[in-house]
Design a protein around this motif. Structure first.
Motif, PDB file in Angstrom:
ATOM      1  N   UNK A   1       1.394 -10.927  -6.392  1.00  0.00           N
ATOM      2  CA  UNK A   1       0.810 -10.736  -5.065  1.00  0.00           C
ATOM      3  C   UNK A   1       0.856  -9.273  -4.642  1.00  0.00           C
ATOM      4  N   UNK A   2       1.778  -8.493  -5.223  1.00  0.00           N
ATOM      5  CA  UNK A   2       1.906  -7.088  -4.838  1.00  0.00           C
ATOM      6  C   UNK A   2       0.881  -6.196  -5.536  1.00  0.00           C
ATOM      7  N   UNK A   3      -0.001  -6.797  -6.339  1.00  0.00           N
ATOM      8  CA  UNK A   3      -1.134  -6.062  -6.902  1.00  0.00           C
ATOM      9  C   UNK A   3      -2.390  -6.250  -6.047  1.00  0.00           C
ATOM     10  N   UNK A   4      -2.217  -6.869  -4.911  1.00  0.00           N
ATOM     11  CA  UNK A   4      -3.319  -7.102  -3.985  1.00  0.00           C
ATOM     12  C   UNK A   4      -3.221  -6.084  -2.851  1.00  0.00           C
ATOM     13  N   UNK A   5      -4.030  -5.011  -2.884  1.00  0.00           N
ATOM     14  CA  UNK A   5      -3.900  -3.969  -1.859  1.00  0.00           C
ATOM     15  C   UNK A   5      -4.241  -4.465  -0.456  1.00  0.00           C
ATOM     16  N   UNK A   6      -5.156  -5.433  -0.349  1.00  0.00           N
ATOM     17  CA  UNK A   6      -5.484  -5.972   0.974  1.00  0.00           C
ATOM     18  C   UNK A   6      -4.282  -6.683   1.577  1.00  0.00           C
ATOM     19  N   UNK A   7      -3.570  -7.420   0.742  1.00  0.00           N
ATOM     20  CA  UNK A   7      -2.348  -8.089   1.202  1.00  0.00           C
ATOM     21  C   UNK A   7      -1.305  -7.071   1.655  1.00  0.00           C
ATOM     22  N   UNK A   8      -1.079  -6.046   0.830  1.00  0.00           N
ATOM     23  CA  UNK A   8      -0.058  -5.054   1.170  1.00  0.00           C
ATOM     24  C   UNK A   8      -0.407  -4.330   2.467  1.00  0.00           C
ATOM     25  N   UNK A   9      -1.665  -4.078   2.647  1.00  0.00           N
ATOM     26  CA  UNK A   9      -2.086  -3.402   3.879  1.00  0.00           C
ATOM     27  C   UNK A   9      -1.747  -4.264   5.096  1.00  0.00           C
ATOM     28  N   UNK A  10      -2.065  -5.548   5.011  1.00  0.00           N
ATOM     29  CA  UNK A  10      -1.741  -6.454   6.116  1.00  0.00           C
ATOM     30  C   UNK A  10      -0.228  -6.618   6.259  1.00  0.00           C
ATOM     31  N   UNK A  11       0.465  -6.681   5.134  1.00  0.00           N
ATOM     32  CA  UNK A  11       1.922  -6.829   5.173  1.00  0.00           C
ATOM     33  C   UNK A  11       2.577  -5.637   5.860  1.00  0.00           C
TER      34      UNK A  11
END
Length: 898
Positions: A194-204
């Motif tokens: 999941x940490x290879x998902x930049x959209x997720x990290x941005x929201x996180x």
């Protein structure tokens, strides 16, 4: 057509149903449960099955908790079920839930423990099912339907927990904050990182790191140590903050000098910068006066006359400081500026005289006083001192801050030296320095956006430069090292184990961006985003609501954002928790590869399939599709004081849709699901469906029909918005709702059961059932629905009422028609509807009482001789009473048709 309708037709001399209305496409079974919710039920499973079969029904839900039961009681179970001629569905352990983000489940079944449990359950059931199939001559001895597990058995987490209780995991089963090298390899290998998902990290970054940090800038220094671009922006903001505070806090030249002198403790090079600033020709607004005495003398140099003084002005600060220091050729050293300011405050008049300008020896007495008076009359000493000090201020300001610097490197004094000086000399608190820098950073440097870009590794790690680090291979490795440092740091490690953090901050950020497939180690999944859109983003349709996880708090006046709503609305909190809980259930069934133990037993797998199972594991959905095992997810019973993570029908149906969506997608992408190229025919295209249990919904304090309305409304919307779900808009719940635990919800008796009987004349239950059928329930031609009454009081009565209710629906008795006034007592029935309505309310004509009693009494004759339980054929008024006088009165069957 049921035996009741058949009997009605015979009595009325009718061969067909009444014309008009009704639902001739009904496809259902009536059943009950072997569950042990009353003490009189025997313990061995085959005896429980025999006991429950006396109530009637063509299908039975078997409560089988221990997977080993499928082996230990296999032969007795198969024999009993086969002789009874019924089909079965199953109910697994009531306490095993699929929505927990906790690893071990210290307070119940955790992620790993339920994985182990249900893997073994599927494994043993597959062998049992194969045995049933092998023993039949032209097919299986009986049909084994779906498993009914409780989707969620642990409570809704509070918004903020005081401390963690267990290790947290993500929907794929990986420890949520473990990101060391080994953990990265495991995630990458599974392509579930999941940490290879930049959209997720941005929201996180916005939902967790900004929310959890004591201050928004708490991690800026860490970001700066990995990104020169961010470091430069943040340094500029800090220099600007130091400049603002230097102006605000150091009003006097003495304060400014004190701060500057303090910087020399950490930045020895500023002495040279000071000299360069003085060389820049700082002009005074009131020039330093220099006077020449106008005296006339004769040829021999004798005094003749005094004509006053002639004034010149020096405007250059450097020259003035040289004059005051006594060495006009040298610029004053910064280290001497404190004593120089003393000289400025105590300026001596002789400094105004030009060098070598002296009165002749023969000047008359009193001339020197006249000269001094003339000089004093031409000098504004206060203005002069202020002018020099202002010049020094300007020089110190220029030394402190270079206004037009292109980068922090062009500043004369380091940021570290400035901040040390502000704290030591001016007593400015560090937190104030950082707050001012953050405020400037947001306004002038878009610093929050740049921080989010560093954290997320946006645009192929654009903010990183591996040439700055000899110990790290490339920009991607730099980003991974940053994440490891942050995720496993002391501040966030235990924070990310809390259920509240996982459910309201971490997984929502991932679900809202789960379809991102920009990296090979994050495949991208449609289903979690589907769950999020249906259950949470629907709130965007409400006035004054904006759900944007990149801007989750404090919207414009009158606008509620994500974090605001969580704190304000219990309904919104339940929707978010349900979405995340559904995502964990989806992860269990479709993503986690489980290690099924083949142990040289015959599962009918090909050699390459067996090798894959043993080497890589199969997901539950692979295994289920291979063996035709489906699930009906359902709500667990609870109390109004404690909600579960997932419990409302609308939420459970979305979880089932998500599982089915991924199963179909996997077939499209990989071509196989459990070694099959299509969904197993027994699964009706839907490995997951759900069971509505009105009693369980009511036990949690919710009005059951309101929840049913929400569910139906949602399915109608999904039919239009998500065509890939294959929902029939005319019958929107036909496929997804498989089973209905029909009872009078919320009725608690003194005998320990919440399963309220379906009693004669209960029109409310009928209305609910009718509306469900109207929307498609029990009208799926490919898989029959099940109406099931779980054992409690009035078992036979409730089973009968289910049958007659479905018969009434089939012939078209609407809830409005279900009225005792539509029956004419004492007259012959004019229609099937009238006859059925009379029976529903228990108001049959006396001439039909005995006929109805016979129908009901002999409905179970096919079971005679097949059960081990005693058969009660004697009545207390029969001849057997004379032969067996040792029986008590209450042991005899009441008189037949009394």
């Amino acid at each position: 057509m049921s035996f009741i309708i058949d009997a009605v037709k015979r009595n009325l001399g009718s061969e067909s149903s009444d014309e008009g209305g009704g639902f001739p496409d009904l496809n259902y079974m009536i059943g009950n449960s072997s569950a042990m919710d009353r003490g009189e039920v025997p313990t061995p499973l085959d005896q429980r099955i025999g006991y429950a079969a006396q109530i009637g029904g063509s299908v039975m839900e078997l409560q089988i908790t221990n997977p080993s039961t499928f082996t230990l009681e296999r032969d007795k179970m198969i024999s009993t079920i086969d002789q009874l001629g019924i089909d079965v569905t199953l109910h697994s352990d009531m306490n095993a839930g699929y929505a927990s983000p906790q690893k071990s489940g210290q307070q119940g079944y955790g992620y790993d423990t339920v994985e182990d449990y249900f893997t073994e359950y599927l494994q043993e059931l597959a062998l049992f099912k194969r045995e049933v199939e092998k023993r039949g001559e032209n097919g299986p001895l009986f049909n084994i339907g779906r498993i009914n597990p409780h989707i969620s058995t642990t409570p809704l987490p509070p918004l903020e927990e005081r401390m963690e209780t267990d290790v947290g995991v993500d929907p794929f089963g990986f420890t949520i904050n473990n990101y060391d090298e080994n953990a990265r390899k495991q995630r990458n290998y599974a392509k579930q990182n999941i940490y290879k998902n930049p959209d997720f990290l941005r929201k996180l970054y916005y939902t967790l790191f900004l929310e959890t940090a004591n201050y928004p800038f708490q991690n800026y220094q860490t970001f700066a140590s990995y990104s020169n671009q961010f470091d430069e922006e943040w340094l500029e903001a800090q220099h600007e903050a130091a400049w603002r505070l230097f102006q605000e806090e150091a009003q006097s030249v003495e304060d400014k000098l004190a701060a500057v002198m303090t910087t020399r403790q950490r930045d020895q090079g500023i002495g040279r910068k000071w000299l360069e600033i003085l060389d820049s020709e700082i002009e005074l607004d009131y020039g330093f006066p220099r006077f020449e005495i106008d005296i006339e003398t004769d040829d021999d140099g004798n005094f003749e006359a005094y004509n006053g003084v002639e004034k010149d002005s020096i405007d250059d600060l450097k020259m003035v400081l040289g004059i005051l220091s006594g060495n006009p050729r040298d610029t004053q050293d910064l280290r001497q500026m404190d004593s120089m300011l003393y000289k400025v405050d105590n300026i001596q008049q002789e400094r105004f005289h030009k060098t070598g300008d002296e009165l002749p020896d023969d000047a008359p007495d009193g001339l020197i006083d006249q000269v001094n008076n003339d000089i004093s009359s031409k000098v504004d000493e206060g203005r002069l001192i202020g002018s020099i000090k202002n010049g020094v201020k300007e020089a110190l300001n220029n030394l402190w801050h270079v206004e037009d610097a292109d980068s922090p490197d062009e500043q004369n004094i380091s940021q570290d030296a400035k901040w040390n000086a502000l704290q030591s000399a001016l007593e400015v608190q560090q937190i104030r320095l950082l707050e001012v820098a953050y405020d400037i950073g947001k306004k002038n440097h878009d610093i929050e956006e740049k921080a989010a870009r560093v954290f997320s590794g946006a645009d192929n790690y654009e903010m990183f430069d591996s040439s700055d680090r000899e110990d790290i291979e490339d920009e991607e490795a730099m980003h991974e090292d940053l994440l490891e440092r942050l995720l496993q740091g002391q501040q966030f490690q235990r924070e990310m184990w809390k259920e509240s953090t996982i459910f309201y901050q971490v997984i929502p950020a991932w679900m809202a961006a789960s379809s991102n497939d920009s990296h090979e180690y994050h495949e991208g999944w449609e289903a979690p985003e589907f769950i999020w859109e249906v259950l949470v983003e629907k709130w965007n349709d409400k006035d004054g609501v904006e759900i944007d996880l990149e801007d989750p708090r404090n919207g414009m006046e009158g606008t509620d954002r994500y974090m605001d709503l969580l704190e304000k609305s219990d309904e919104f909190q339940m929707d978010v928790a349900a979405a995340v809980g559904a995502c964990y259930a989806w992860g269990h069934f479709t993503q986690h590869r489980s290690q099924f133990n083949l142990r040289n037993r015959d599962f009918g797998l090909e050699d390459d399939e067996a090798e894959e199972v043993e080497r890589e594991g199969w997901t539950w959905i692979d295994w289920m599709n291979r063996f035709g095992i489906g699930v009906n997810l359902e709500t667990m019973a609870g109390s109004p004081q404690q909600k579960f993570k997932v419990w409302r029908p609308k939420d459970i149906s979305v979880a089932a849709h998500a599982i089915n969506m991924t199963a179909r997608n996997k077939l499209d992408e990989e071509g196989e699901l459990g070694g099959k190229s299509e969904i197993h025919p027994e699964l009706d295209g839907c490995p997951a469906k759900f069971t509505i249990d009105m009693e369980h919904v009511a036990s949690l304090g919710a009005p059951p029909w309101e929840e049913m309305d929400l569910f139906i409304e949602q399915e109608e919307e999904l039919a239009g918005d998500w065509p890939e779900l294959d929902i029939d808009s005319d019958k929107p719940i036909a496929k997804i709702l498989r089973q209905y635990h029909l009872m009078d919800p919320g009725v608690e008796s003194d005998r320990g059961t919440h399963h309220g009987a379906f009693k004669r004349g209960n029109t409310q239950i009928y209305e609910w059932l009718y509306k469900l059928v109207e929307k498609g329930f029990a009208r799926n031609e490919n898989e029959p629905a099940t109406l099931l009454f779980e054992l409690a009081e009035h078992k036979g009565e409730s089973s009968f009422m289910m049958r007659i209710s479905m018969d009434m629906i089939e012939v078209g008795v609407t809830p409005d028609e279900l009225d005792p006034s539509n029956v004419d007592p004492g007259e012959d029935y004019q229609s099937e509807k009238e006859a059925l309505i009379a029976r529903f309310f228990g108001m049959d004509q006396s001439s039909y009482d005995r006929e109805w009693a016979k129908i009901e009494e002999h409905a179970f004759d096919p079971l005679e001789g097949l059960l081990e339980a005693d058969e009660f054929n004697e009545t207390h008024q029969g001849s057997a009473a004379l032969e067996q006088g040792n029986k008590r009165y209450n042991e005899w069957k009441p008189e037949e048709y009394k």
